[in-house]
Design a protein around this motif. Structure first.
Motif, PDB file in Angstrom:
ATOM      1  N   GLY A 218       3.719 -17.695  -1.411  1.00 21.05           N
ATOM      2  CA  GLY A 218       4.511 -17.696  -0.349  1.00 21.05           C
ATOM      3  C   GLY A 218       4.974 -16.238   0.022  1.00 21.05           C
ATOM      4  O   GLY A 218       5.947 -16.229   1.221  1.00 21.05           O
ATOM      5  N   ARG A 219       4.779 -15.322  -0.509  1.00 18.00           N
ATOM      6  CA  ARG A 219       5.221 -14.030  -0.297  1.00 18.00           C
ATOM      7  C   ARG A 219       4.294 -13.144   0.592  1.00 18.00           C
ATOM      8  O   ARG A 219       3.644 -12.274   0.384  1.00 18.00           O
ATOM      9  CB  ARG A 219       5.253 -13.225  -1.496  1.00 18.00           C
ATOM     10  N   TYR A 220       4.424 -13.815   1.969  1.00 22.17           N
ATOM     11  CA  TYR A 220       3.156 -13.271   2.942  1.00 22.17           C
ATOM     12  C   TYR A 220       3.324 -11.888   3.370  1.00 22.17           C
ATOM     13  O   TYR A 220       2.224 -11.395   3.433  1.00 22.17           O
ATOM     14  CB  TYR A 220       3.232 -14.355   4.289  1.00 22.17           C
ATOM     15  N   GLN A 221       4.512 -11.315   3.635  1.00 26.38           N
ATOM     16  CA  GLN A 221       4.647 -10.197   4.197  1.00 26.38           C
ATOM     17  C   GLN A 221       4.199  -9.188   3.128  1.00 26.38           C
ATOM     18  O   GLN A 221       3.503  -8.033   3.524  1.00 26.38           O
ATOM     19  CB  GLN A 221       5.881  -9.824   4.536  1.00 26.38           C
ATOM     20  N   GLU A 222       4.765  -9.342   1.674  1.00 22.36           N
ATOM     21  CA  GLU A 222       4.192  -8.275   0.902  1.00 22.36           C
ATOM     22  C   GLU A 222       2.590  -8.416   0.621  1.00 22.36           C
ATOM     23  O   GLU A 222       1.940  -7.157   0.488  1.00 22.36           O
ATOM     24  CB  GLU A 222       4.812  -8.748  -0.532  1.00 22.36           C
ATOM     25  N   ALA A 223       2.009  -9.537   0.801  1.00 18.29           N
ATOM     26  CA  ALA A 223       0.646  -9.693   0.610  1.00 18.29           C
ATOM     27  C   ALA A 223      -0.144  -8.894   1.912  1.00 18.29           C
ATOM     28  O   ALA A 223      -1.446  -8.368   1.765  1.00 18.29           O
ATOM     29  CB  ALA A 223       0.228 -11.195   0.591  1.00 18.29           C
ATOM     30  N   LEU A 224       0.465  -9.248   3.153  1.00 21.86           N
ATOM     31  CA  LEU A 224      -0.049  -8.694   4.305  1.00 21.86           C
ATOM     32  C   LEU A 224      -0.144  -7.136   4.410  1.00 21.86           C
ATOM     33  O   LEU A 224      -1.047  -6.553   4.575  1.00 21.86           O
ATOM     34  CB  LEU A 224       0.741  -9.170   5.483  1.00 21.86           C
ATOM     35  N   GLU A 225       0.959  -6.489   3.701  1.00 16.90           N
ATOM     36  CA  GLU A 225       0.945  -4.939   3.517  1.00 16.90           C
ATOM     37  C   GLU A 225      -0.335  -4.475   2.509  1.00 16.90           C
ATOM     38  O   GLU A 225      -0.905  -3.507   3.081  1.00 16.90           O
ATOM     39  CB  GLU A 225       2.401  -4.574   2.964  1.00 16.90           C
ATOM     40  N   ILE A 226      -0.440  -5.214   1.692  1.00 18.14           N
ATOM     41  CA  ILE A 226      -1.799  -4.784   0.866  1.00 18.14           C
ATOM     42  C   ILE A 226      -2.959  -5.141   1.422  1.00 18.14           C
ATOM     43  O   ILE A 226      -3.752  -4.022   1.302  1.00 18.14           O
ATOM     44  CB  ILE A 226      -1.477  -5.542  -0.455  1.00 18.14           C
ATOM     45  N   GLN A 227      -3.189  -6.178   2.037  1.00 17.71           N
ATOM     46  CA  GLN A 227      -4.420  -6.564   2.660  1.00 17.71           C
ATOM     47  C   GLN A 227      -4.910  -5.548   3.920  1.00 17.71           C
ATOM     48  O   GLN A 227      -5.946  -5.226   4.175  1.00 17.71           O
ATOM     49  CB  GLN A 227      -4.717  -8.074   3.013  1.00 17.71           C
ATOM     50  N   GLU A 228      -3.772  -5.342   4.598  1.00 16.20           N
ATOM     51  CA  GLU A 228      -3.956  -4.257   5.712  1.00 16.20           C
ATOM     52  C   GLU A 228      -4.144  -3.144   5.412  1.00 16.20           C
ATOM     53  O   GLU A 228      -5.138  -2.317   6.016  1.00 16.20           O
ATOM     54  CB  GLU A 228      -2.744  -4.250   6.670  1.00 16.20           C
ATOM     55  N   GLU A 229      -3.764  -2.756   4.204  1.00 12.02           N
ATOM     56  CA  GLU A 229      -4.106  -1.340   3.566  1.00 12.02           C
ATOM     57  C   GLU A 229      -5.660  -1.388   3.242  1.00 12.02           C
ATOM     58  O   GLU A 229      -6.392  -0.308   3.506  1.00 12.02           O
ATOM     59  CB  GLU A 229      -3.396  -0.883   2.411  1.00 12.02           C
ATOM     60  N   LEU A 230      -6.072  -2.660   2.619  1.00  9.81           N
ATOM     61  CA  LEU A 230      -7.453  -2.424   2.219  1.00  9.81           C
ATOM     62  C   LEU A 230      -8.427  -2.945   3.319  1.00  9.81           C
ATOM     63  O   LEU A 230      -9.714  -2.478   3.172  1.00  9.81           O
ATOM     64  CB  LEU A 230      -7.517  -3.891   1.362  1.00  9.81           C
ATOM     65  N   ALA A 231      -7.745  -3.156   4.230  1.00 16.27           N
ATOM     66  CA  ALA A 231      -8.815  -3.359   5.648  1.00 16.27           C
ATOM     67  C   ALA A 231      -9.259  -2.049   6.189  1.00 16.27           C
ATOM     68  O   ALA A 231     -10.319  -1.980   7.065  1.00 16.27           O
ATOM     69  CB  ALA A 231      -8.126  -4.127   6.799  1.00 16.27           C
ATOM     70  N   ASN A 232      -8.715  -0.814   5.644  1.00 18.74           N
ATOM     71  CA  ASN A 232      -9.169   0.533   6.111  1.00 18.74           C
ATOM     72  C   ASN A 232     -10.430   0.486   5.403  1.00 18.74           C
ATOM     73  O   ASN A 232     -11.176   1.804   5.704  1.00 18.74           O
ATOM     74  CB  ASN A 232      -8.229   1.537   5.399  1.00 18.74           C
ATOM     75  N   HIS A 233     -11.060  -0.135   4.330  1.00 19.95           N
ATOM     76  CA  HIS A 233     -12.335  -0.066   4.001  1.00 19.95           C
ATOM     77  C   HIS A 233     -13.130  -1.265   4.256  1.00 19.95           C
ATOM     78  O   HIS A 233     -12.926  -2.455   3.918  1.00 19.95           O
ATOM     79  CB  HIS A 233     -12.138  -0.446   2.388  1.00 19.95           C
ATOM     80  N   PRO A 234     -13.699  -1.266   5.529  1.00 15.45           N
ATOM     81  CA  PRO A 234     -14.050  -2.342   6.303  1.00 15.45           C
ATOM     82  C   PRO A 234     -15.252  -3.178   6.146  1.00 15.45           C
ATOM     83  O   PRO A 234     -15.365  -4.082   6.802  1.00 15.45           O
ATOM     84  CB  PRO A 234     -14.185  -1.574   7.903  1.00 15.45           C
ATOM     85  N   ASN A 235     -15.661  -2.955   4.777  1.00 11.50           N
ATOM     86  CA  ASN A 235     -16.962  -3.859   4.530  1.00 11.50           C
ATOM     87  C   ASN A 235     -16.387  -4.934   3.705  1.00 11.50           C
ATOM     88  O   ASN A 235     -17.568  -5.268   3.314  1.00 11.50           O
ATOM     89  CB  ASN A 235     -18.087  -2.803   4.030  1.00 11.50           C
ATOM     90  N   ASP A 236     -15.545  -5.254   3.568  1.00  6.56           N
ATOM     91  CA  ASP A 236     -15.019  -6.414   2.506  1.00  6.56           C
ATOM     92  C   ASP A 236     -14.799  -7.361   3.165  1.00  6.56           C
ATOM     93  O   ASP A 236     -13.521  -7.665   3.958  1.00  6.56           O
ATOM     94  CB  ASP A 236     -13.965  -6.018   1.436  1.00  6.56           C
TER      95      ASP A 236
END
Length: 291
Positions: A218-236
């Motif tokens: 349930g630590r959504y905001q922390e998880a979101l920060e990581i996934q938004e960073e990873l979205a900079n690598h757009p093929n995953d």
């Protein structure tokens, strides 16, 4: 260069190019001629046969190595050869679907590696294989033992198992609902990948796993920060699937369809995902297409 180092170098591309590795190992037989050298080499050639599903020839080569043992004087190296023979015999059984038959060989490799100088890598390998053939409760115990052995070792190759061991045990804990324990193990895995100078792709996967456990907690905001960073690598596509889940959990509805479309675009090309994760794929498709 000592023989074990030479062998490790030949095995560098074992999984990505098995046939080429097999050819390199077979070529070594031209210069490796003593009983000790051949007994060290043959089980590794057998491993390539196992990866190519030629189990009969794999077992024949392991047996050839066994027959050479009586010609080899007792030493740490002989013990390591015996361990490798057990490991490869076990792998051949496991790969051919005979999991029960593999267990005594992996157990033997573990037992014989304990306390043997120069055998840490094979000790952890044996523990890792035991984990792969056991049911979950025993598997977690073997992961713990293998992690402890790798963490204790000063052998860089033995410690190199830690990334996989942390990851695999973390997913077992996650599947059991032990999300905090899983997060701790995923974080250890990420820290190891970074300190070990692993590839950026491997580090990104480890970051994704940390965020996945955070979402489960349930630590959504922390998880979101990581996934938004990873979205900079757009093929995953898996990153965009996670963003879909996180935006939904945070009630950011305006972003859900956008990332769902990207996830659908990418994961629809992933045959394994479409076949094995039908419910997840259907959810993504529905959100992406608005139907």
């Amino acid at each position: 260069m000592d023989k074990i180092t030479e062998l490790f170098d030949a095995l560098e591309h074992l999984f990505s190019n098995t046939k080429d590795t097999q050819a390199k190992l077979i070529a070594l037989k031209e210069t490796w001629s003593t009983p000790t050298e051949l007994a060290l080499l043959l089980p590794q050639i057998a491993r390539t046969y196992g990866l190519l599903s030629d189990f009969e020839n794999g077992h024949k080569l392991v047996s050839e190595a066994e027959q050479l043992l009586h010609q080899i004087p007792d030493s740490n190296l002989k013990t390591i050869i015996i361990v490798r023979i057990s490991l490869e015999r076990g792998r051949l059984y496991r790969s051919s679907g005979k999991k029960a038959e593999s267990i005594p060989f992996f157990q033997d490799a573990w037992d014989k590696s304990l306390g043997v100088e120069g055998a840490d890598y094979f000790l952890v390998d044996a523990g890792h294989m035991m984990a792969l053939v056991m049911e979950r409760e025993q598997r977690l115990n073997w992961y713990e033992k293998s992690i402890a052995a790798a963490e204790k070792s000063t052998d860089k190759k033995a410690r190199g198992w830690l990334g996989a061991l942390y990851n695999n045990s973390a997913w077992d804990e996650h599947d059991l609902g032990n999300y905090q324990k899983a997060l701790e193990l995923f974080q250890k895995g990420l820290d190891f990948r970074i300190s070990n100078n692993d590839s950026q792709r491997t580090i990104n996967i480890a970051k994704w796993s940390v965020a996945r456990a955070q979402r489960s907690l349930g630590r959504y905001q922390e998880a979101l920060e990581i996934q938004e960073e990873l979205a900079n690598h757009p093929n995953d596509g898996y990153v965009f699937e996670e963003l879909l889940e996180l935006y939904s959990a945070l009630d950011q509805k305006e972003k859900v369809q956008t990332v769902a479309k990207k996830a659908y675009e990418l994961l629809s090309k992933d045959d394994w995902f479409v076949k094995n994760e039908a419910a997840r794929f259907e959810k993504i498709k529905t959100l992406a297409l608005g139907s």
